[in-house]
Design a protein around this motif. Structure first.
Motif, PDB file in Angstrom:
ATOM      1  N   VAL A 152       0.801  -1.287  -0.090  1.00  0.00           N
ATOM      2  CA  VAL A 152       0.058  -0.035   0.000  1.00  0.00           C
ATOM      3  C   VAL A 152       1.040   1.343   0.033  1.00  0.00           C
ATOM      4  O   VAL A 152       1.538   1.663   0.981  1.00  0.00           O
ATOM      5  N   PRO A 153       0.616   2.132  -1.045  1.00  0.00           N
ATOM      6  CA  PRO A 153       1.575   3.534  -1.021  1.00  0.00           C
ATOM      7  C   PRO A 153       0.696   4.251  -0.057  1.00  0.00           C
ATOM      8  O   PRO A 153      -0.619   4.404   0.224  1.00  0.00           O
ATOM      9  N   GLY A 154       1.684   4.884   0.795  1.00  0.00           N
ATOM     10  CA  GLY A 154       1.114   5.890   1.893  1.00  0.00           C
ATOM     11  C   GLY A 154       1.646   5.026   3.093  1.00  0.00           C
ATOM     12  O   GLY A 154       1.421   5.802   4.123  1.00  0.00           O
ATOM     13  N   LEU A 155       1.908   3.781   3.223  1.00  0.00           N
ATOM     14  CA  LEU A 155       2.385   3.121   4.406  1.00  0.00           C
ATOM     15  C   LEU A 155       4.083   2.724   4.490  1.00  0.00           C
ATOM     16  O   LEU A 155       4.494   2.935   3.292  1.00  0.00           O
ATOM     17  N   LYS A 156       4.538   2.692   5.804  1.00  0.00           N
ATOM     18  CA  LYS A 156       5.812   2.273   5.681  1.00  0.00           C
ATOM     19  C   LYS A 156       5.926   1.239   6.476  1.00  0.00           C
ATOM     20  O   LYS A 156       5.142   1.196   7.351  1.00  0.00           O
ATOM     21  N   ASP A 216       6.435  11.544   9.686  1.00  0.00           N
ATOM     22  CA  ASP A 216       5.193  12.301   9.353  1.00  0.00           C
ATOM     23  C   ASP A 216       4.338  11.371   8.738  1.00  0.00           C
ATOM     24  O   ASP A 216       2.955  11.919   8.803  1.00  0.00           O
ATOM     25  N   ASP A 217       4.426  10.012   8.446  1.00  0.00           N
ATOM     26  CA  ASP A 217       3.678   9.160   7.785  1.00  0.00           C
ATOM     27  C   ASP A 217       3.274   7.933   8.542  1.00  0.00           C
ATOM     28  O   ASP A 217       3.917   7.636   9.584  1.00  0.00           O
ATOM     29  N   ARG A 237       9.308  -1.279   3.392  1.00  0.00           N
ATOM     30  CA  ARG A 237       9.107  -0.069   2.645  1.00  0.00           C
ATOM     31  C   ARG A 237       9.069   0.927   3.328  1.00  0.00           C
ATOM     32  O   ARG A 237       8.563   1.159   4.466  1.00  0.00           O
ATOM     33  N   PRO A 238      10.194   1.924   3.012  1.00  0.00           N
ATOM     34  CA  PRO A 238      10.925   1.991   1.720  1.00  0.00           C
ATOM     35  C   PRO A 238      12.095   0.820   1.926  1.00  0.00           C
ATOM     36  O   PRO A 238      12.458   0.618   3.217  1.00  0.00           O
ATOM     37  N   ARG A 244      13.232  -6.788  -7.824  1.00  0.00           N
ATOM     38  CA  ARG A 244      14.086  -5.637  -7.910  1.00  0.00           C
ATOM     39  C   ARG A 244      15.548  -6.051  -8.213  1.00  0.00           C
ATOM     40  O   ARG A 244      16.216  -5.477  -9.049  1.00  0.00           O
TER      41      ARG A 244
END
Lengths: 331, 321
Positions: free
Chosen positions: A143-147, A168-169, A243-244, A279
């Motif tokens: 999910v983009p927006g999560l780490k 901050d995320d 992630r990242p 990757r």
């Protein structure tokens, strides 16, 4: 030379949280049994006495409710830490994490953001059965927006929880029940931080790269010792941050060893391991001398029986076998 | 009855919402608005009354039927229409759309598209207010269709347990999409649940802005002064279908016509006409027409958001790949 303290893994997490709560009064922790009971796994032991019920908050069994409340509080400036008893129970809060925590920054055109930490033990413990053994990182890293981070050592446990709280995320912090008693040295420096997005080479070697995280780092190190006896010099990388993802460190290692095995808990279909394989094949195709292998949890729900559980989760033997295959050495 | 200028102001605010949405429906038919468009027509008095009852720094959170609440709280018709058109000048930079209006400056903390999922968020903003002691109240709206979902129950359980300054408002427009209440709720009166939570409650049929101010005002005051949550059910009626794709075949035209006679906007206009304010009403209507026409032109003329906006609205700083 910074002062070090020998602590257990659960204390390292606690040290990080306590330091950040002392540093920033916007930080609070909420979850089931985090206060009076002192934490289902004693991670929060003593925190209620230290900070009081305003900042160490016992919640009823309402994962979706207290996750949503914490996201709402974060939207208007607080910095919540949410403890789930295990990551398995986050499944009933999945909508809050997926549709609110991850998306509010974008849906609002950047007006709002959600500085929240969600943390819990993850993946298999010991015979806790089908519904309590999930490796949930594979669902959330999508999910983009999560780490998503998953430390394996005490020092990383402290340094990553602190970075997560300051981020901050939304950061999902994945522990392992099997590591809570692990002892290790951690820096006492309250500004000791482990940055998100940096992998760690925990054992250097030239013949094969073994990539893992959380509990499996320790299993991979045991596999590396056994491989050494058989003349194979394995490098072991603790990804730490899923992630990242630190693809530079992974690629640099594979460029040296030309062979890789990814060992982790979780089912083989898709997931973080498949992402890492993708990757490496894209970024280091010409350096590979063998197909990359994955050593995963077998493709079944977790059985209760102790022998079957051990059969299903990744172990030293399977990692050694995979390393030999990619090195074209017969078992 | 408050003074006539105040009433005229409420009329104008309701008329802005009504005409905004009628023009949005037209733009939707023209293909200028994509996705879903859920209209609030018929329910405007609730949004206008809410905005009047709140302090400017109180928080408001609502569902995907969010245009009315945003406009009533202070989002401009330009920013709202531009959002529907997917333009960068929109209140969510064209990234949210009809269902996700956000206006932090006016403490409109969003329209949310997962039914019931926003109710815990509202308990959370109220939690933050209590934590900081800032005296703010949160008001949150949900439909009768959300009353059955788990997050609705969890949000109310926790708000009551932790005594959070939040007002839960069920905007009961009689239909959960195409299904009438009689087929979704065993107990039609949603406020009966309040007793189980230990929460005060109120239930009324929305007739006017003044009534909304008075009834909501009591709950807002209670939240602010004693940090007690409340549950209010306000019976209302949407004149249009659930969304633009819904022709509303599940109800009769007689039923819709009956409710249109009770439409608070129509009732207020008739009342003000009788009070001799016909000229002022005409002037208000004209200024509303100008405001909406200007909003449509502004939205038409605005630029679209570029891909450079995507990464910085997903993470702060470097993208977490």
């Amino acid at each position: 030379m910074t002062a070090m303290k020998s602590v257990r893994f659960r204390e390292a997490i606690r040290m990080g949280m306590v330091e950040e709560m002392e540093r920033d009064d916007r930080v609070f922790i909420v979850g089931e049994e985090v206060g009076h009971y002192q934490g289902a796994y004693k991670v929060t032991e003593g925190m209620l006495d230290k900070f009081g019920p305003k900042r160490v908050i016992d919640a009823p069994i309402t994962e979706s409710g207290f996750t949503g409340i914490s996201i709402g509080a974060a939207m208007v400036g607080l910095r919540p830490i949410v403890e789930y008893m295990t990551w398995n129970f986050s499944a009933v809060a999945f909508d809050q994490i997926l549709n609110n925590a991850a998306k509010i920054r974008q849906m609002s055109g950047g007006q709002l953001h959600v500085p929240i930490v969600l943390r819990a033990p993850n993946a298999s413990a010991k015979q806790v059965g089908s519904q309590h053994s999930h490796a949930m990182e594979h669902f959330y890293t999508h999910v983009p927006g999560l780490k998503v981070v998953a430390p394996s050592t005490c020092a990383d446990a402290k340094g990553l929880i602190k970075s997560a709280i300051r981020d901050d995320d939304p950061v999902l912090y994945m522990e392992s029940e099997t590591l809570y008693n692990l002892k290790g040295d951690v820096p006492e420096d309250p500004e000791f931080l482990v940055p998100l997005g940096k992998a760690n080479v925990v054992r250097e070697g030239g013949d094969v790269t073994i990539i893992s995280w959380s509990r499996l780092v320790h299993i991979s190190l045991q596999a590396a010792e056994q491989l050494a006896k058989e003349g194979i010099d394995a490098e072991v990388i603790d990804v730490r941050s899923l992630r990242p993802l630190d693809e530079e460190t992974l690629v640099a290692s594979v460029t040296k060893t030309h062979r890789a095995v990814v060992a982790y808990e979780g089912w083989p279909y898709g997931g973080v391991g498949a992402e890492i394989v993708d990757r490496i094949q894209r970024l280091a195709f010409d350096d590979l001398d063998a197909p990359i292998e994955r050593v995963t949890t077998l493709d079944y729900p977790m059985p209760y029986n102790a022998k079957l559980e051990q059969f299903v989760i990744p172990n030293v033997e399977r990692i050694v076998g995979a390393a030999k295959r990619v090195a074209y050495r017969s078992a | 009855m408050k003074d006539q200028d105040t009433q005229l102001g409420f009329y104008r605010q309701m008329q802005v919402i009504r005409r905004f949405e009628e023009e949005a429906a037209r733009a939707y038919a023209q293909g200028k608005i994509g996705g879903f468009l859920h209209l609030y027509i018929g329910q405007e008095a609730i949004a206008v009354g809410t905005a009047a009852a709140l302090n400017a720094d109180d928080y408001l959170i609502t569902t995907y039927r969010d245009h009315g609440h945003a406009l009533a709280r202070g989002t401009t018709a330009r920013a709202a229409m531009a959002e529907l058109f997917g333009k960068v000048t929109g209140c969510s930079k064209g990234l949210g759309g009809s269902m996700h209006f956000f206006d932090a400056e006016h403490n409109m903390l969003g329209g949310y598209g997962i039914v019931g999922g926003h109710l815990p968020l509202a308990a959370g903003t109220a939690f933050a207010s209590k934590y900081r002691g800032d005296g703010r109240v949160t008001i949150v709206f949900f439909g009768d269709g959300a009353a059955s979902i788990g997050d609705c129950h969890e949000a109310m359980c926790l708000a009551a347990l932790w005594k959070l300054p939040v007002v839960f408002v069920c905007e009961n427009n009689q239909y959960s999409m195409g299904t009438p209440l009689s087929r979704t709720l065993a107990v039609a009166d949603v406020t009966k649940r309040a007793a189980g939570y230990g929460m005060p409650s109120d239930r009324f049929e929305c007739e006017s802005v003044n009534q909304v101010i008075e009834r909501f005002g009591k709950a807002i005051k209670r939240a602010r002064e004693t940090s007690e949550p409340s549950l209010i059910e306000v019976l209302t009626y949407r004149h249009r279908g659930h969304s633009m794709s819904d022709p509303g075949k599940y109800r009769t035209s007689e039923e819709v016509d009956e409710y249109k006679k009770k439409d608070p906007l129509f009732v207020l206009r008739t009342h003000l006409e009788k009070a001799g304010l016909a000229d002022k009403l005409t002037a208000a209507d004209e200024s509303v027409e100008q405001e909406i026409a200007d909003a449509v032109k502004f939205a038409d003329d605005s630029a679209e958001p570029g891909p450079e906006l995507l990464a910085p609205t997903t993470y702060k700083g470097a993208f977490a790949r």
